[in-house]
Scaffold this motif. Structure first.
Motif, PDB file in Angstrom:
ATOM      1  N   PHE A  35       0.824  -1.214   0.000  1.00 13.56           N
ATOM      2  CA  PHE A  35       0.000   0.000   0.000  1.00 13.56           C
ATOM      3  C   PHE A  35       0.857   1.262   0.000  1.00 13.56           C
ATOM      4  CE2 PHE A  35      -3.258  -2.993   1.319  1.00 13.56           C
ATOM      5  CZ  PHE A  35      -4.405  -2.483   0.722  1.00 13.56           C
ATOM      6  N   GLY A  36       1.989   1.223   0.683  1.00 15.27           N
ATOM      7  CA  GLY A  36       2.847   2.395   0.733  1.00 15.27           C
ATOM      8  C   GLY A  36       3.546   2.709  -0.576  1.00 15.27           C
ATOM      9  N   LYS A  37       3.539   1.772  -1.512  1.00 14.48           N
ATOM     10  CA  LYS A  37       4.222   1.958  -2.796  1.00 14.48           C
ATOM     11  C   LYS A  37       3.274   2.364  -3.928  1.00 14.48           C
ATOM     12  CE  LYS A  37       8.406   0.762  -1.465  1.00 14.48           C
ATOM     13  NZ  LYS A  37       9.549   1.680  -1.551  1.00 14.48           N
ATOM     14  N   LEU A  38       1.983   2.266  -3.699  1.00 14.95           N
ATOM     15  CA  LEU A  38       1.020   2.473  -4.780  1.00 14.95           C
ATOM     16  C   LEU A  38       0.522   3.909  -4.800  1.00 14.95           C
ATOM     17  CD1 LEU A  38      -0.946  -0.878  -4.436  1.00 14.95           C
ATOM     18  CD2 LEU A  38       1.143  -0.378  -5.719  1.00 14.95           C
ATOM     19  N   LEU A  39       0.116   4.368  -5.973  1.00 19.56           N
ATOM     20  CA  LEU A  39      -0.221   5.772  -6.201  1.00 19.56           C
ATOM     21  C   LEU A  39      -1.673   5.940  -6.600  1.00 19.56           C
ATOM     22  CD1 LEU A  39       2.882   6.706  -8.401  1.00 19.56           C
ATOM     23  CD2 LEU A  39       2.675   6.918  -5.919  1.00 19.56           C
ATOM     24  N   VAL A 102       5.232  24.257  -1.172  1.00 22.83           N
ATOM     25  CA  VAL A 102       4.148  24.753  -2.018  1.00 22.83           C
ATOM     26  C   VAL A 102       4.624  25.974  -2.796  1.00 22.83           C
ATOM     27  CG1 VAL A 102       2.431  23.887  -0.380  1.00 22.83           C
ATOM     28  CG2 VAL A 102       3.138  26.278  -0.269  1.00 22.83           C
ATOM     29  N   SER A 103       3.868  26.304  -3.838  1.00 25.21           N
ATOM     30  CA  SER A 103       4.183  27.484  -4.648  1.00 25.21           C
ATOM     31  C   SER A 103       2.883  28.078  -5.164  1.00 25.21           C
ATOM     32  CB  SER A 103       5.097  27.101  -5.823  1.00 25.21           C
ATOM     33  OG  SER A 103       4.463  26.152  -6.662  1.00 25.21           O
ATOM     34  N   ASN A 104       3.003  29.258  -5.754  1.00 26.15           N
ATOM     35  CA  ASN A 104       1.856  29.935  -6.380  1.00 26.15           C
ATOM     36  C   ASN A 104       0.659  30.048  -5.433  1.00 26.15           C
ATOM     37  OD1 ASN A 104       3.348  30.186  -8.679  1.00 26.15           O
ATOM     38  ND2 ASN A 104       2.265  28.616  -9.850  1.00 26.15           N
ATOM     39  N   HIS A 129      -0.232  25.462  -5.320  1.00 23.11           N
ATOM     40  CA  HIS A 129       0.300  24.275  -5.990  1.00 23.11           C
ATOM     41  C   HIS A 129       1.221  23.547  -5.024  1.00 23.11           C
ATOM     42  CE1 HIS A 129       2.013  21.696  -9.132  1.00 23.11           C
ATOM     43  NE2 HIS A 129       3.198  21.966  -8.620  1.00 23.11           N
ATOM     44  N   VAL A 130       0.974  22.246  -4.819  1.00 21.87           N
ATOM     45  CA  VAL A 130       1.836  21.421  -3.982  1.00 21.87           C
ATOM     46  C   VAL A 130       2.890  20.795  -4.882  1.00 21.87           C
ATOM     47  CG1 VAL A 130       1.956  19.530  -2.329  1.00 21.87           C
ATOM     48  CG2 VAL A 130      -0.102  20.944  -2.457  1.00 21.87           C
ATOM     49  N   LYS A 131       4.160  20.957  -4.537  1.00 21.48           N
ATOM     50  CA  LYS A 131       5.257  20.503  -5.377  1.00 21.48           C
ATOM     51  C   LYS A 131       5.482  18.993  -5.256  1.00 21.48           C
ATOM     52  CE  LYS A 131       7.797  24.845  -4.611  1.00 21.48           C
ATOM     53  NZ  LYS A 131       9.057  25.405  -4.060  1.00 21.48           N
ATOM     54  N   GLY A 132       6.276  18.460  -6.187  1.00 20.97           N
ATOM     55  CA  GLY A 132       6.725  17.079  -6.098  1.00 20.97           C
ATOM     56  C   GLY A 132       6.030  16.158  -7.076  1.00 20.97           C
ATOM     57  N   ASP A 133       6.561  14.919  -7.154  1.00 22.15           N
ATOM     58  CA  ASP A 133       5.924  13.917  -7.995  1.00 22.15           C
ATOM     59  C   ASP A 133       4.644  13.439  -7.306  1.00 22.15           C
ATOM     60  OD1 ASP A 133       6.749  12.253  -5.915  1.00 22.15           O
ATOM     61  OD2 ASP A 133       8.438  11.414  -7.034  1.00 22.15           O
ATOM     62  N   ARG A 136       5.159  12.267  -3.517  1.00 22.75           N
ATOM     63  CA  ARG A 136       5.498  13.338  -2.580  1.00 22.75           C
ATOM     64  C   ARG A 136       4.399  14.389  -2.519  1.00 22.75           C
ATOM     65  NH1 ARG A 136      11.982  14.606  -3.228  1.00 22.75           N
ATOM     66  NH2 ARG A 136      12.718  12.510  -2.683  1.00 22.75           N
ATOM     67  N   ARG A 137       3.787  14.667  -3.647  1.00 21.35           N
ATOM     68  CA  ARG A 137       2.703  15.652  -3.652  1.00 21.35           C
ATOM     69  C   ARG A 137       1.549  15.195  -2.766  1.00 21.35           C
ATOM     70  NH1 ARG A 137       2.526  16.361  -8.719  1.00 21.35           N
ATOM     71  NH2 ARG A 137       0.855  14.945  -9.312  1.00 21.35           N
ATOM     72  N   THR A 138       1.219  13.915  -2.872  1.00 18.71           N
ATOM     73  CA  THR A 138       0.140  13.384  -2.043  1.00 18.71           C
ATOM     74  C   THR A 138       0.498  13.437  -0.564  1.00 18.71           C
ATOM     75  OG1 THR A 138      -0.575  11.923  -3.837  1.00 18.71           O
ATOM     76  CG2 THR A 138      -1.288  11.346  -1.615  1.00 18.71           C
TER      77      THR A 138
END
Length: 735
Positions: A35-39, A102-104, A129-133, A136-138
């Motif tokens: 579960f920790g690896k899934l997106l 975060v940005s913007n 906007h939350v940064k990252g892939d 990380r964004r989640t």
């Protein structure tokens, strides 16, 4: 090969079971971290223009808005201007601006923009906007939501936006999975006991199903560590793992008990079981895997993830069925019937007279019995004529989900839904005059409210001087334009507007990438639609080849594909009637909307593979009788009598696993679960019970036809088994 597996199971049964136990424990430890690896997400084509636009905006402009905070006073909601709301709004704005993740950050308390306050004046927005892939964004968004949302001193803060909706969906999926398993596992166990009439025999299929699930969780952990894998793959893993594991173990256990009842000693019964049922399992697994492998041609990792999970489940279920069940049967021997229940004397029969009688009736009157069934299936399929397709949004969530409530509030209570605007970004520098001319032409398009660019704000072709907000839309090597529209999100008009924008002449020397939610929908439909013929072609060709190798006939694969197309059309047509047209929406608790493109493709591939699973079950026994010299009627009636109970039990058990997802709070999971379960039931009852014997009667001797050259080829490459002596047709007996 199968004979060697049988001998290994007889001679090294305990060693195999010890090795299997060690492997299951290791897979369980590894799979616990899946579960920790899934997106979440994964519905978009990474190479589509809208995806490229999002990447470009991330690189040059800090990213599109993907998280919203809606701030307001609970109860009376005096809104911005009240001391309590202003204090919390300013504190939240300052905290977000100081956060490096975060940005913007665009806040009402900074800009006092009327676009960021509701028409009632009760609530105001902070966009960022939350940064990252994806991962990380989640994680970062979840931390922000936990830190800032909730009711404090009468002021309520709620989170929305694409990332918050994705978090809500993932959370809902985890809870739904627990509920589905709590329903499916006990019901499955009860049905197995009722079907077998023996506690020991009933436990074997469940053990294999659990091995398939645990093994696939371990596989998803490994794959999730090296590539993108969707969290929704867990749902297919549990349903398909439990179902296929039970299917294959059920076939082996039933054949083993049949051979024991016929007087075989345990070793010979096991050899016959592995040689016959094992062959069926291999071809069945190959057809299911081939159908699921077609998902690999689609770009979104959401669909590819189901291919990973599905193929993994199939392979692990086959390995467990061939290397765990035979050793268990060798050790148990006649004790497989231990724990007999009072009705065991009837349910332990190897044949099912009802299915034999039904097949005999259909073969006597093929047109009279098959045409009404065919007419009903075509009627159920008719809603497909009006099908429309879309992509998931907040409406897939329950109405009480925070992400959906915020999205609804923004759409209904704010002057414009800027989060749903069309985003345009250039791939290189653009001069001031060409940019102004382009923005002006954009603002003249039907459905456009205004266009914000670094050169100014444009409405109906007229520009206004740029303000502070416009300054952030220009870079030396890129320009961004925000097209705010008045069209309903994801509507036909919104999609037409995307096409009009892309058709508009762009400034010379650069490419203008068009993105945003509506552009994503357009690109997603095109991406899947362009590759759908290839996927269907691969499924059809591989299925035809596998069924030819299995049967030695070119007619049987064609018959199977035609009947499969009819049953699938009926199942998907029923889903259109329910989930798109809105029938049963109050009962199931969902919001009607267009069919989810990805889930419909997934439903097709999964249901197709499972249909071929049962096709192989039935055809294997008919071929066995045909090769032993039985006449045409006996081949069909006894073939169905010998497999009818297995297919009906397997279909019922697998359907339970899928129907359990009808309790989900995510509407597209409901659609997939109910649609898959319905497809299984239609195939097992209407197709196998009526249409198959009718087709076999109408085809006559031609049912097993193949040209001489192909017969020779089949003799060299087809996986054959030793023929079993034809059994005399028995008088039907009541059960």
């Amino acid at each position: 090969m199968l004979s060697k597996i049988a001998e290994l199971a007889l001679k090294r049964s305990r060693l195999l079971l010890v090795l299997a136990t060690v492997a299951v424990v290791a897979m369980g430890v590894l799979g616990a971290g899946a579960f920790g690896k899934l997106l979440g997400g994964g519905f978009d084509d990474p190479d589509a223009q809208s995806s490229r636009a999002a990447v470009r905006i991330d690189e040059k402009f800090g990213g599109e808005t993907n998280l919203l905070f809606l701030v307001g006073q609970e109860g009376t909601r005096p809104g911005p201007g009240s001391p309590a709301v202003d204090e919390r709004g300013r504190a939240l704005t300052d905290g977000l601006k100081d956060d490096s993740t975060v940005s913007n950050v665009v806040s009402y308390w900074d800009t006092k923009s009327p676009r960021l306050i509701s028409e009632s004046g009760g609530e105001a927005l902070i966009a960022l906007h939350v940064k990252g892939d994806e991962t990380r964004r989640t994680e970062r968004a979840q931390e922000l939501i936990d830190r800032y949302t909730g009711d404090r001193d009468g002021v309520e803060v709620r989170a929305g936006g694409a990332t918050a909706i994705g978090i809500d969906i993932s959370s809902q999926v985890s809870g739904d999975l627990a509920v589905a398993e709590a329903i499916a596992v006990p019901v499955t166990l009860l049905l197995l006991v009722l079907a077998f009439g023996s506690l020991v025999a009933a436990a074997l299929p469940l053990v294999i199903g659990l091995i398939a699930i645990v093994g696939t969780f371990a596989l998803l952990f490994v794959l999730g560590s090296v590539t993108e894998v969707s969290v929704f793959a867990i749902n297919l893993t549990t349903a398909l793992g439990l179902g296929l594991g039970i299917d294959y173990a059920l076939l082996l256990v039933s054949r083993f008990r049949e051979q024991l009842a016929a007087g075989d000693e345990v070793p010979e019964a096991l050899r016959t079981t592995v040689r016959t049922a094992g062959r069926t399992i291999l071809f069945s697994a190959a057809t299911v895997a081939a159908a699921l492998a077609a998902l690999l041609v689609f770009p979104p990792f959401f669909l590819r993830s189901f291919a990973y999970a599905g193929i993994g489940v199939v392979v692990i279920a086959v390995v467990a069925a061939l290397f765990v069940v035979p050793p268990l049967l060798a050790v148990l021997g006649h004790r497989v019937n231990k724990g007999r229940l009072p009705w065991a004397r009837t349910v332990r029969r190897s044949d099912a007279p009802f299915w034999g009688r039904l097949a005999a009736l259909v073969m006597r009157r093929p047109a009279l019995t098959a045409l009404p069934v065919l007419a009903v299936l075509l009627l159920v399929a008719s809603p497909l004529l009006g099908v429309t397709f879309g992509t998931p949004d907040e409406r897939v969530l329950p109405e009480d989900a925070a992400g959906r409530q915020v999205a609804t509030a923004v759409q209904q209570d704010f002057p414009t839904d800027e989060a749903g605007a069309v985003q345009i970004v250039s791939t290189s520098a653009v001069g001031a005059e060409p940019l102004a001319a382009y923005a002006g032409e954009l603002s003249r398009l039907d459905g456009v409210v205004r266009v914000d660019a670094s050169a100014g704000t444009y409405t109906d072709g007229r520009g206004q001087e740029p303000g502070p907000a416009n300054a952030g839309l220009g870079r030396p090597d890129a320009q961004r334009l925000v097209v705010v529209t008045g069209t309903a999100p994801k509507s036909a008009a919104a999609q037409d507007l995307v096409a009009d924008i892309r058709a508009l002449e762009r400034p010379a020397g650069t490419e203008m990438l068009v993105g945003g939610a509506d552009a994503i929908l357009v690109d997603s439909r095109q991406s899947i639609g362009d590759r759908l013929p290839l996927a269907i072609g691969l499924v059809v060709v591989t299925t035809f080849v596998l069924l030819f190798l299995f049967t030695g006939s070119v007619v049987q694969p064609l018959r199977a594909l035609l009947l499969n197309a009819i049953s699938l059309s009926a199942a998907i047509g029923a889903m259109v009637w329910i989930f798109q047209d809105g029938h049963l929406s109050s009962l199931l608790g969902f919001t009607p909307q267009p069919m989810d493109t990805s889930m419909t493709v997934l439903l097709f591939c999964v249901a197709f593979g499972l249909s071929m699973d049962y096709e192989v079950f039935v055809t294997s026994r008919m071929k066995e009788l045909h090769d032993a010299g039985a006449d045409r009627t006996t081949t069909v009636t006894q073939g169905l009598a010998r497999t009818g109970r297995i297919v009906s039990m397997a279909a019922g058990l697998l359907a339970v696993s899928f129907f359990a997802f009808g309790t989900s709070g995510i509407s597209f999971l409901q659609m997939f679960g109910i649609g898959s379960g319905l497809a299984i039931v239609i195939d097992a009852v209407a197709v196998r019970g009526v249409l198959v014997p009718a087709a076999m009667r109408l085809l006559g001797r031609g049912a097993w036809y193949a040209p001489a050259a192909l017969r020779t080829l089949h003799g060299k490459v087809g996986l054959a088994e030793e023929p079993v002596a034809a059994e005399p047709e028995r008088a039907p007996a009541g059960v």
